[in-house]
Design a protein around this motif. Structure first.
Motif, PDB file in Angstrom:
ATOM      1  N   LEU A 132      57.458  73.792  27.307  1.00  0.00           N
ATOM      2  CA  LEU A 132      58.364  74.240  26.241  1.00  0.00           C
ATOM      3  C   LEU A 132      59.225  73.076  25.745  1.00  0.00           C
ATOM      4  CD1 LEU A 132      59.531  77.792  27.389  1.00  0.00           C
ATOM      5  CD2 LEU A 132      58.300  77.231  25.274  1.00  0.00           C
ATOM      6  N   GLY A 133      59.566  72.165  26.651  1.00  0.00           N
ATOM      7  CA  GLY A 133      60.305  70.966  26.258  1.00  0.00           C
ATOM      8  C   GLY A 133      59.518  70.175  25.221  1.00  0.00           C
ATOM      9  N   HIS A 134      58.226  69.989  25.488  1.00  0.00           N
ATOM     10  CA  HIS A 134      57.349  69.344  24.495  1.00  0.00           C
ATOM     11  C   HIS A 134      57.330  70.164  23.211  1.00  0.00           C
ATOM     12  CE1 HIS A 134      55.481  66.246  26.967  1.00  0.00           C
ATOM     13  NE2 HIS A 134      55.084  67.113  27.886  1.00  0.00           N
ATOM     14  N   ALA A 135      57.128  71.469  23.368  1.00  0.00           N
ATOM     15  CA  ALA A 135      56.875  72.337  22.221  1.00  0.00           C
ATOM     16  C   ALA A 135      58.097  72.469  21.307  1.00  0.00           C
ATOM     17  CB  ALA A 135      56.441  73.719  22.711  1.00  0.00           C
ATOM     18  N   PHE A 136      59.231  72.750  21.888  1.00  0.00           N
ATOM     19  CA  PHE A 136      60.447  72.953  21.087  1.00  0.00           C
ATOM     20  C   PHE A 136      60.777  71.727  20.253  1.00  0.00           C
ATOM     21  CE2 PHE A 136      62.103  76.315  24.132  1.00  0.00           C
ATOM     22  CZ  PHE A 136      62.132  77.319  23.178  1.00  0.00           C
ATOM     23  N   CYS A 137      60.581  70.560  20.850  1.00  0.00           N
ATOM     24  CA  CYS A 137      61.090  69.338  20.229  1.00  0.00           C
ATOM     25  C   CYS A 137      59.984  68.447  19.658  1.00  0.00           C
ATOM     26  CB  CYS A 137      61.917  68.560  21.242  1.00  0.00           C
ATOM     27  SG  CYS A 137      63.323  69.504  21.863  1.00  0.00           S
ATOM     28  N   ALA A 138      58.735  68.944  19.630  1.00  0.00           N
ATOM     29  CA  ALA A 138      57.601  68.115  19.203  1.00  0.00           C
ATOM     30  C   ALA A 138      57.684  66.773  19.918  1.00  0.00           C
ATOM     31  CB  ALA A 138      57.588  67.938  17.680  1.00  0.00           C
ATOM     32  N   GLU A 139      57.928  66.854  21.194  1.00  0.00           N
ATOM     33  CA  GLU A 139      58.273  65.684  22.007  1.00  0.00           C
ATOM     34  C   GLU A 139      57.077  65.230  22.852  1.00  0.00           C
ATOM     35  OE1 GLU A 139      61.253  63.664  22.482  1.00  0.00           O
ATOM     36  OE2 GLU A 139      59.454  62.715  23.276  1.00  0.00           O
ATOM     37  N   PRO A 140      56.495  64.071  22.556  1.00  0.00           N
ATOM     38  CA  PRO A 140      55.336  63.623  23.329  1.00  0.00           C
ATOM     39  C   PRO A 140      55.704  62.914  24.638  1.00  0.00           C
ATOM     40  CG  PRO A 140      55.714  62.118  21.510  1.00  0.00           C
ATOM     41  CD  PRO A 140      56.762  63.199  21.400  1.00  0.00           C
ATOM     42  N   ASN A 141      56.954  62.504  24.774  1.00  0.00           N
ATOM     43  CA  ASN A 141      57.337  61.722  25.947  1.00  0.00           C
ATOM     44  C   ASN A 141      57.513  62.608  27.191  1.00  0.00           C
ATOM     45  OD1 ASN A 141      59.723  60.574  27.735  1.00  0.00           O
ATOM     46  ND2 ASN A 141      58.697  58.842  26.762  1.00  0.00           N
ATOM     47  N   GLU A 142      56.888  62.189  28.289  1.00  0.00           N
ATOM     48  CA  GLU A 142      56.903  63.004  29.511  1.00  0.00           C
ATOM     49  C   GLU A 142      58.287  63.093  30.156  1.00  0.00           C
ATOM     50  OE1 GLU A 142      54.595  64.974  30.475  1.00  0.00           O
ATOM     51  OE2 GLU A 142      53.410  64.299  28.789  1.00  0.00           O
ATOM     52  N   ALA A 143      58.965  61.949  30.238  1.00  0.00           N
ATOM     53  CA  ALA A 143      60.281  61.946  30.879  1.00  0.00           C
ATOM     54  C   ALA A 143      61.259  62.808  30.076  1.00  0.00           C
ATOM     55  CB  ALA A 143      60.802  60.517  30.990  1.00  0.00           C
ATOM     56  N   THR A 144      61.152  62.717  28.747  1.00  0.00           N
ATOM     57  CA  THR A 144      62.040  63.523  27.898  1.00  0.00           C
ATOM     58  C   THR A 144      61.722  65.002  28.049  1.00  0.00           C
ATOM     59  OG1 THR A 144      62.075  61.689  26.344  1.00  0.00           O
ATOM     60  CG2 THR A 144      62.958  63.771  25.554  1.00  0.00           C
ATOM     61  N   ALA A 145      60.421  65.322  28.125  1.00  0.00           N
ATOM     62  CA  ALA A 145      60.037  66.727  28.308  1.00  0.00           C
ATOM     63  C   ALA A 145      60.539  67.257  29.647  1.00  0.00           C
ATOM     64  CB  ALA A 145      58.518  66.873  28.202  1.00  0.00           C
ATOM     65  N   ASP A 146      60.529  66.410  30.674  1.00  0.00           N
ATOM     66  CA  ASP A 146      61.082  66.812  31.977  1.00  0.00           C
ATOM     67  C   ASP A 146      62.566  67.161  31.838  1.00  0.00           C
ATOM     68  OD1 ASP A 146      58.891  66.682  33.633  1.00  0.00           O
ATOM     69  OD2 ASP A 146      59.236  64.614  34.258  1.00  0.00           O
ATOM     70  N   ARG A 147      63.277  66.294  31.117  1.00  0.00           N
ATOM     71  CA  ARG A 147      64.718  66.502  30.934  1.00  0.00           C
ATOM     72  C   ARG A 147      64.974  67.774  30.121  1.00  0.00           C
ATOM     73  NH1 ARG A 147      67.824  65.247  27.064  1.00  0.00           N
ATOM     74  NH2 ARG A 147      66.343  63.888  26.008  1.00  0.00           N
ATOM     75  N   LEU A 148      64.185  67.954  29.061  1.00  0.00           N
ATOM     76  CA  LEU A 148      64.333  69.156  28.228  1.00  0.00           C
ATOM     77  C   LEU A 148      64.016  70.414  29.035  1.00  0.00           C
ATOM     78  CD1 LEU A 148      62.635  67.757  25.015  1.00  0.00           C
ATOM     79  CD2 LEU A 148      65.035  68.432  25.188  1.00  0.00           C
ATOM     80  N   GLY A 149      62.989  70.318  29.869  1.00  0.00           N
ATOM     81  CA  GLY A 149      62.609  71.450  30.709  1.00  0.00           C
ATOM     82  C   GLY A 149      63.727  71.824  31.667  1.00  0.00           C
ATOM     83  N   GLU A 150      64.346  70.804  32.220  1.00  0.00           N
ATOM     84  CA  GLU A 150      65.458  71.027  33.146  1.00  0.00           C
ATOM     85  C   GLU A 150      66.609  71.730  32.431  1.00  0.00           C
ATOM     86  OE1 GLU A 150      66.651  67.465  35.190  1.00  0.00           O
ATOM     87  OE2 GLU A 150      68.439  68.428  36.015  1.00  0.00           O
ATOM     88  N   GLN A 151      66.908  71.268  31.221  1.00  0.00           N
ATOM     89  CA  GLN A 151      67.972  71.912  30.426  1.00  0.00           C
ATOM     90  C   GLN A 151      67.625  73.374  30.159  1.00  0.00           C
ATOM     91  OE1 GLN A 151      68.130  69.419  26.974  1.00  0.00           O
ATOM     92  NE2 GLN A 151      69.430  67.885  27.924  1.00  0.00           N
ATOM     93  N   LEU A 152      66.373  73.595  29.797  1.00  0.00           N
ATOM     94  CA  LEU A 152      65.947  74.965  29.486  1.00  0.00           C
ATOM     95  C   LEU A 152      66.088  75.869  30.705  1.00  0.00           C
ATOM     96  CD1 LEU A 152      62.840  74.107  27.303  1.00  0.00           C
ATOM     97  CD2 LEU A 152      64.816  75.432  26.525  1.00  0.00           C
ATOM     98  N   ARG A 153      65.722  75.347  31.870  1.00  0.00           N
ATOM     99  CA  ARG A 153      65.839  76.156  33.094  1.00  0.00           C
ATOM    100  C   ARG A 153      67.285  76.469  33.432  1.00  0.00           C
ATOM    101  NH1 ARG A 153      61.938  72.447  34.511  1.00  0.00           N
ATOM    102  NH2 ARG A 153      63.300  71.295  35.913  1.00  0.00           N
ATOM    103  N   LYS A 154      68.195  75.617  32.964  1.00  0.00           N
ATOM    104  CA  LYS A 154      69.615  75.869  33.181  1.00  0.00           C
ATOM    105  C   LYS A 154      70.190  76.773  32.094  1.00  0.00           C
ATOM    106  CE  LYS A 154      70.663  71.521  35.566  1.00  0.00           C
ATOM    107  NZ  LYS A 154      71.088  70.131  35.339  1.00  0.00           N
ATOM    108  N   GLY A 155      69.329  77.218  31.176  1.00  0.00           N
ATOM    109  CA  GLY A 155      69.801  78.099  30.107  1.00  0.00           C
ATOM    110  C   GLY A 155      70.385  77.359  28.933  1.00  0.00           C
TER     111      GLY A 155
END
Ligand SMILES: [Zn+2]
Length: 189
Positions: A132-155
């Motif tokens: 979802l981190g990739h999807a929401f932000c059209a984000e190809p970077n893995e580290a950024t997607a990890d960070r976005l995923g973490e944010q999403l899991r925190k609500g």
């Protein structure tokens, strides 16, 4: 990888209606050979996870479940890391998830748990939120997607960073452990 999985707080109104509407524009498929009953059950499971995230910000997206026995050959063909049980193709707006994430195939489950050092429920949550981190932000970077995923899991979020580089067409996000995303056209279905 984030240890803080499983602390998802259920969302409240006014997002409920918007989220139900957002769920109705999500497209769900199972790849060839996925047993029908298992497909229906696993897609319900996936939907229950997706409703915990602000998918009203996502728009139309396609979710595809793929049998574990087909996962590695497909991953290798696409030059993705076969140890990763999920990947996202940004341009066609599609996310692919491996069957084993839904607790099938004991051998593969053991392999994934060893590789990721996570329980399967956590790994499923991690995979969905990361993609979802990739999807929401059209984000190809893995580290950024990890960070976005973490944010999403925190609500939180999606808290996208605008990056022109991140808007390249046809980028596949799914490379892990140092593998670079490759350009390709999705021809799986
Ligand atoms: Zn990724």
């Amino acid at each position: 990888m984030c240890p803080a999985v499983g602390q998802i707080v259920s969302e409240v109104a006014p997002s409920d209606t918007a989220r139900a509407k957002a769920m109705s524009v999500q497209e769900f498929h199972c790849h060839t050979g996925y047993p029908l009953a298992e497909c229906q059950k696993d897609l319900l499971h996936l939907k229950s996870i997706l409703t915990r995230y602000p998918i009203e910000a996502l728009g139309h997206w396609t979710w595809v479940l793929v049998r574990s026995q087909d996962w590695k050959p497909i991953s290798r063909t696409l030059r993705l890391n076969p140890d990763s049980p999920a990947f996202t193709a940004l341009e066609p707006r599609e996310t692919f998830l491996e069957e084993a994430l839904f607790f099938h195939d004991q051998e593969r489950i053991a392999e994934l748990m060893k590789e990721w050092q996570q329980s399967m429920p956590k790994l499923l949550e991690l995979a969905v939120s990361h993609e979802l981190g990739h999807a929401f932000c059209a984000e190809p970077n893995e580290a950024t997607a990890d960070r976005l995923g973490e944010q999403l899991r925190k609500g939180l979020g999606p808290l996208c960073q605008v990056s022109s580089e991140a808007r390249k067409k046809g980028v596949v996000a799914g490379g892990r452990h140092g593998l670079e995303p490759k350009n390709f056209q999705v021809t799986l279905r």
